[in-house]
Design an enzyme around this catalytic site. Structure first.
Site, PDB file in Angstrom:
ATOM      1  N   ARG A 152       0.818  -1.235   0.000  1.00  0.00           N
ATOM      2  CA  ARG A 152       0.000   0.000   0.000  1.00  0.00           C
ATOM      3  C   ARG A 152       0.846   1.277   0.000  1.00  0.00           C
ATOM      4  O   ARG A 152       0.423   2.312   0.506  1.00  0.00           O
ATOM      5  CB  ARG A 152      -0.960   0.042   1.199  1.00  0.00           C
ATOM      6  CG  ARG A 152      -1.987  -1.037   1.231  1.00  0.00           C
ATOM      7  CD  ARG A 152      -2.987  -0.926   0.072  1.00  0.00           C
ATOM      8  NE  ARG A 152      -3.911  -2.032   0.173  1.00  0.00           N
ATOM      9  CZ  ARG A 152      -3.659  -3.257  -0.318  1.00  0.00           C
ATOM     10  NH1 ARG A 152      -2.552  -3.503  -1.000  1.00  0.00           N
ATOM     11  NH2 ARG A 152      -4.528  -4.224  -0.155  1.00  0.00           N
ATOM     12  N   SER A 225     -12.805   0.946   3.599  1.00  0.00           N
ATOM     13  CA  SER A 225     -12.480   0.780   5.026  1.00  0.00           C
ATOM     14  C   SER A 225     -12.037   2.114   5.614  1.00  0.00           C
ATOM     15  O   SER A 225     -11.197   2.794   5.039  1.00  0.00           O
ATOM     16  CB  SER A 225     -11.333  -0.224   5.192  1.00  0.00           C
ATOM     17  OG  SER A 225     -11.741  -1.467   4.700  1.00  0.00           O
ATOM     18  N   GLU A 318      -7.840   5.320   7.376  1.00  0.00           N
ATOM     19  CA  GLU A 318      -7.342   4.794   6.086  1.00  0.00           C
ATOM     20  C   GLU A 318      -7.413   5.832   4.952  1.00  0.00           C
ATOM     21  O   GLU A 318      -6.403   6.100   4.306  1.00  0.00           O
ATOM     22  CB  GLU A 318      -8.143   3.518   5.751  1.00  0.00           C
ATOM     23  CG  GLU A 318      -8.124   3.082   4.330  1.00  0.00           C
ATOM     24  CD  GLU A 318      -6.998   2.120   4.001  1.00  0.00           C
ATOM     25  OE1 GLU A 318      -6.840   1.139   4.717  1.00  0.00           O
ATOM     26  OE2 GLU A 318      -6.298   2.368   3.008  1.00  0.00           O
TER      27      GLU A 318
HETATM   28  C1  LIG Z   1     -15.820   0.451  -1.628  1.00  0.00           C
HETATM   29  C2  LIG Z   1     -14.337   0.634  -1.733  1.00  0.00           C
HETATM   30  C3  LIG Z   1     -13.501  -0.458  -1.793  1.00  0.00           C
HETATM   31  C4  LIG Z   1     -12.114  -0.308  -1.924  1.00  0.00           C
HETATM   32  N1  LIG Z   1     -11.343  -1.424  -2.000  1.00  0.00           N
HETATM   33  C5  LIG Z   1     -10.011  -1.316  -2.139  1.00  0.00           C
HETATM   34  C6  LIG Z   1      -9.187  -2.489  -2.249  1.00  0.00           C
HETATM   35  O1  LIG Z   1      -9.672  -3.611  -2.238  1.00  0.00           O
HETATM   36  N2  LIG Z   1      -7.848  -2.321  -2.383  1.00  0.00           N
HETATM   37  C7  LIG Z   1      -7.278  -1.078  -2.431  1.00  0.00           C
HETATM   38  O2  LIG Z   1      -6.050  -1.003  -2.569  1.00  0.00           O
HETATM   39  N3  LIG Z   1      -8.035   0.051  -2.336  1.00  0.00           N
HETATM   40  C8  LIG Z   1      -9.367  -0.036  -2.191  1.00  0.00           C
HETATM   41  N4  LIG Z   1     -10.146   1.094  -2.082  1.00  0.00           N
HETATM   42  C9  LIG Z   1      -9.508   2.409  -2.111  1.00  0.00           C
HETATM   43  C10 LIG Z   1      -9.556   3.128  -3.489  1.00  0.00           C
HETATM   44  O3  LIG Z   1     -10.415   2.451  -4.352  1.00  0.00           O
HETATM   45  C11 LIG Z   1      -8.164   3.197  -4.116  1.00  0.00           C
HETATM   46  O4  LIG Z   1      -7.293   3.894  -3.258  1.00  0.00           O
HETATM   47  C12 LIG Z   1      -8.212   3.901  -5.480  1.00  0.00           C
HETATM   48  O5  LIG Z   1      -6.972   3.701  -6.143  1.00  0.00           O
HETATM   49  C13 LIG Z   1      -8.492   5.398  -5.361  1.00  0.00           C
HETATM   50  O6  LIG Z   1      -8.684   5.914  -6.656  1.00  0.00           O
HETATM   51  P1  LIG Z   1      -9.227   7.399  -6.874  1.00  0.00           P
HETATM   52  O7  LIG Z   1      -9.096   7.727  -8.315  1.00  0.00           O
HETATM   53  O8  LIG Z   1     -10.572   7.540  -6.291  1.00  0.00           O
HETATM   54  O9  LIG Z   1      -8.161   8.242  -6.032  1.00  0.00           O
HETATM   55  P2  LIG Z   1      -8.397   9.499  -5.036  1.00  0.00           P
HETATM   56  O10 LIG Z   1      -9.211   9.058  -3.861  1.00  0.00           O
HETATM   57  O11 LIG Z   1      -8.935  10.640  -5.859  1.00  0.00           O
HETATM   58  O12 LIG Z   1      -6.930   9.787  -4.605  1.00  0.00           O
HETATM   59  C14 LIG Z   1      -6.233   8.872  -3.794  1.00  0.00           C
HETATM   60  C15 LIG Z   1      -4.762   9.349  -3.679  1.00  0.00           C
HETATM   61  O13 LIG Z   1      -4.135   9.269  -4.950  1.00  0.00           O
HETATM   62  C16 LIG Z   1      -3.665  10.555  -5.358  1.00  0.00           C
HETATM   63  N5  LIG Z   1      -3.870  10.637  -6.811  1.00  0.00           N
HETATM   64  C17 LIG Z   1      -5.021  10.400  -7.488  1.00  0.00           C
HETATM   65  N6  LIG Z   1      -4.806  10.540  -8.823  1.00  0.00           N
HETATM   66  C18 LIG Z   1      -3.491  10.878  -8.964  1.00  0.00           C
HETATM   67  C19 LIG Z   1      -2.660  11.203 -10.086  1.00  0.00           C
HETATM   68  N7  LIG Z   1      -3.121  11.200 -11.342  1.00  0.00           N
HETATM   69  N8  LIG Z   1      -1.357  11.552  -9.851  1.00  0.00           N
HETATM   70  C20 LIG Z   1      -0.849  11.574  -8.586  1.00  0.00           C
HETATM   71  N9  LIG Z   1      -1.582  11.292  -7.495  1.00  0.00           N
HETATM   72  C21 LIG Z   1      -2.893  10.949  -7.685  1.00  0.00           C
HETATM   73  C22 LIG Z   1      -4.479  11.570  -4.578  1.00  0.00           C
HETATM   74  O14 LIG Z   1      -3.780  12.791  -4.426  1.00  0.00           O
HETATM   75  C23 LIG Z   1      -4.637  10.818  -3.261  1.00  0.00           C
HETATM   76  O15 LIG Z   1      -3.466  10.960  -2.489  1.00  0.00           O
HETATM   77  C24 LIG Z   1     -11.540   0.987  -1.970  1.00  0.00           C
HETATM   78  C25 LIG Z   1     -12.394   2.114  -1.901  1.00  0.00           C
HETATM   79  C26 LIG Z   1     -13.764   1.939  -1.798  1.00  0.00           C
HETATM   80  C27 LIG Z   1     -14.664   3.151  -1.764  1.00  0.00           C
END
Ligand SMILES: Cc1cc2nc3c(=O)[nH]c(=O)nc-3n(C[C@H](O)[C@H](O)[C@H](O)COP(=O)(O)OP(=O)(O)OC[C@H]3O[C@@H](n4cnc5c(N)ncnc54)[C@H](O)[C@@H]3O)c2cc1C
Length: 324
Positions: A152, A225, A318
Site C-alpha cells: 500500500r 475501510s 485509512e
Molecule cells: C468500496 C471501496 C472499496 C475499496 N477497495 C479497495 C481495495 O480492495 N484495495 C485497495 O487497494 N483500495 C481499495 N479502495 C480504495 C480506493 O479504491 C483506491 O485507493 C483507489 O486507487 C483510489 O482511486 P481514486 O481515483 O478515487 O483516487 P483518489 O481518492 O482521488 O486519490 C487517492 C490518492 O491518490 C492521489 N492521486 C489520485 N490521482 C493521482 C494522479 N493522477 N497523480 C498523482 N496522485 C494521484 C491523490 O492525491 C490521493 O493521495 C476501496 C475504496 C472503496 C470506496
C-alpha cells in the site's frame, strides 16, 4: 478551468478555489507557468474525505487513452476508470489484474497506494509510470524500481508527482492467482473448475465476493475501510479478547482486525443520523445523506479515543483527510 464543485465518493459538498483539468502532456507542462501555492491531485476521490472548501487548486488528469506502445507494453491514461481497464484487459486477453476487479477509482491513483486485493498488487504488472514532477517541472518516466512500491505504498505518496499515464506489462498467458482463502472457497462453492477457469470467470467471481460485502460508492456513499488494521508488538497488550480477529506476523508483530475493535466500542459511541456503518461490513462508514466533514472527523476521533482509552491501541484513518 471548470465547475468548482468536486465529485467525491463520500458525497460531501466540496468546492475549490480553482480546478484544472489536464488533457495532454502539453497541459501538464503548462503547470510550470503557474504559481501553485497549494494544490491537491484528485482522481475519483474514492479514498479521500475533503472539507467543504479547498482553498487552492484541484488538479485532475483527464487523459484516458489506452495505447499498445509495444508488443508487451500497454500505456493507459491516468484519468481512465479502473473498472474500464479491467474490462479492456478481459476483452483483449491481457492478464494479471483480474483479482483487482471492482476496486473503485482511476488508473492514475492505482500506483499511489499500490492497490491490492485477493493476493495481487498492481505493482506486479507495472512497467513504468509517466508523470509530471512538481519539483523539477519536467515530465519524467519512473521505472518500476524508482516507484518504490511496497504494501500500500509508493514514492507517489510524497505528493511530488502528477501521474499522467501508467505503462503496464500484462501477461499474455492466463496464470490465475486463486490462492486467497475466500476466493478459493467461492470457486469451490460455485463448483467452478480451477483448470478451466477463464479470466472473465475469475473477474466475475471477485465481483460477486466484493458485492456481497462492500457497498458501491455510486449507490451508497463511502470510501471503503475507514480505519487500517493496526499492527502491534505481540507482547505489548493482552490480545485474548481479539481471538479469531488477529493474525500473527513475523518479528513478534500481530495484525489486529480494526473491524472487530470497532464493533467492541460501538455501543458507547454516538453516531449522528447522517452517518452510519454498512450492515455487511462494520469498517465501512457510509453517508446516509447530508453528512458534513466536521461530523465525520468528530465521529472518527470519538472512536479512536474510545479504542485507545480501552485497549491502548491507535486506530489510524485509512482514507486521506483533507481539511481546509
Ligand atoms: C468500496 C471501496 C472499496 C475499496 N477497495 C479497495 C481495495 O480492495 N484495495 C485497495 O487497494 N483500495 C481499495 N479502495 C480504495 C480506493 O479504491 C483506491 O485507493 C483507489 O486507487 C483510489 O482511486 P481514486 O481515483 O478515487 O483516487 P483518489 O481518492 O482521488 O486519490 C487517492 C490518492 O491518490 C492521489 N492521486 C489520485 N490521482 C493521482 C494522479 N493522477 N497523480 C498523482 N496522485 C494521484 C491523490 O492525491 C490521493 O493521495 C476501496 C475504496 C472503496 C470506496
Amino acid at each position: 478551468m471548470t465547475n468548482l464543485l468536486i465529485d467525491n465518493a463520500f458525497q460531501l459538498e466540496v468546492a475549490a478555489k480553482q480546478i484544472i483539468s489536464i488533457e495532454s502532456l502539453e497541459d501538464a507542462l503548462s503547470l510550470r507557468e503557474l504559481q501553485l501555492d497549494s494544490y491537491l491531485v484528485l482522481g475519483s476521490a474514492t479514498n479521500m474525505i475533503v472539507d467543504k472548501f479547498y482553498d487552492g487548486t484541484i488538479i485532475k488528469v483527464s487523459m484516458r487513452e489506452i495505447e499498445q506502445i509495444s508488443e508487451d507494453i500497454t500505456s493507459v491514461g491516468a484519468g481512465l476508470s479502473w473498472d474500464k481497464l479491467i474490462s479492456y484487459c478481459i476483452d483483449n486477453k491481457l492478464f494479471g489484474i483480474e483479482n483487482l476487479t471492482l476496486i473503485p477509482g482511476s488508473v492514475g491513483a492505482a500506483p499511489v497506494q499500490n492497490i491490492g486485493a485477493y493476493g495481487v498488487e498492481v505493482s506486479s504488472v507495472i512497467e513504468s509510470v509517466t508523470c509530471y514532477n512538481f519539483s523539477t517541472k519536467q515530465v519524467e518516466i519512473l521505472s518500476k524500481a524508482e516507484c518504490k512500491f511496497s504494501y500500500r505504498q509508493s514514492i507517489f505518496q510524497s505528493k511530488a508527482y502528477l501521474i499522467l499515464s501508467v505503462q503496464f506489462r500484462f501477461s499474455k498467458v492466463f496464470n490465475p492467482n486463486i490462492s486467497y482463502p475466500s476466493l478459493l472457497q467461492f470457486l469451490e462453492q460455485e463448483s467452478i473448475n480451477h483448470d478451466s477457469l477463464s479470466s472473465r470467470q475469475l473477474s466475475s467471481a471477485i465481483q460477486s465476493i466484493r458485492e456481497s460485502k462492500l457497498p458501491s460508492p455510486d449507490k451508497i456513499p463511502n470510501v471503503g475501510s475507514i480505519f487500517k488494521n493496526p499492527i502491534v508488538n505481540s507482547d505489548s497488550i493482552d490480545l485474548d479478547f481479539l481471538s479469531g480477529h488477529r493474525w500473527e506476523l513475523p518479528e513478534g508483530k500481530t495484525k489486529l482486525s480494526a473491524a472487530r475493535l470497532l464493533e467492541t466500542v460501538m455501543a458507547g459511541i454516538k453516531i449522528p443520523p447522517s452517518l452510519g456503518f454498512y450492515e455487511k461490513h462494520s469498517l465501512v462508514l457510509i453517508n446516509r445523506g447530508g453528512a458534513v466533514f466536521k461530523e465525520v472527523i468528530e465521529l472518527l476521533k470519538d472512536i479512536q479515543d474510545e479504542v485507545h482509552g480501552l485497549y491502548g491501541i491507535n486506530l489510524e484513518i485509512e482514507p486521506e483527510i483533507v481539511g481546509s
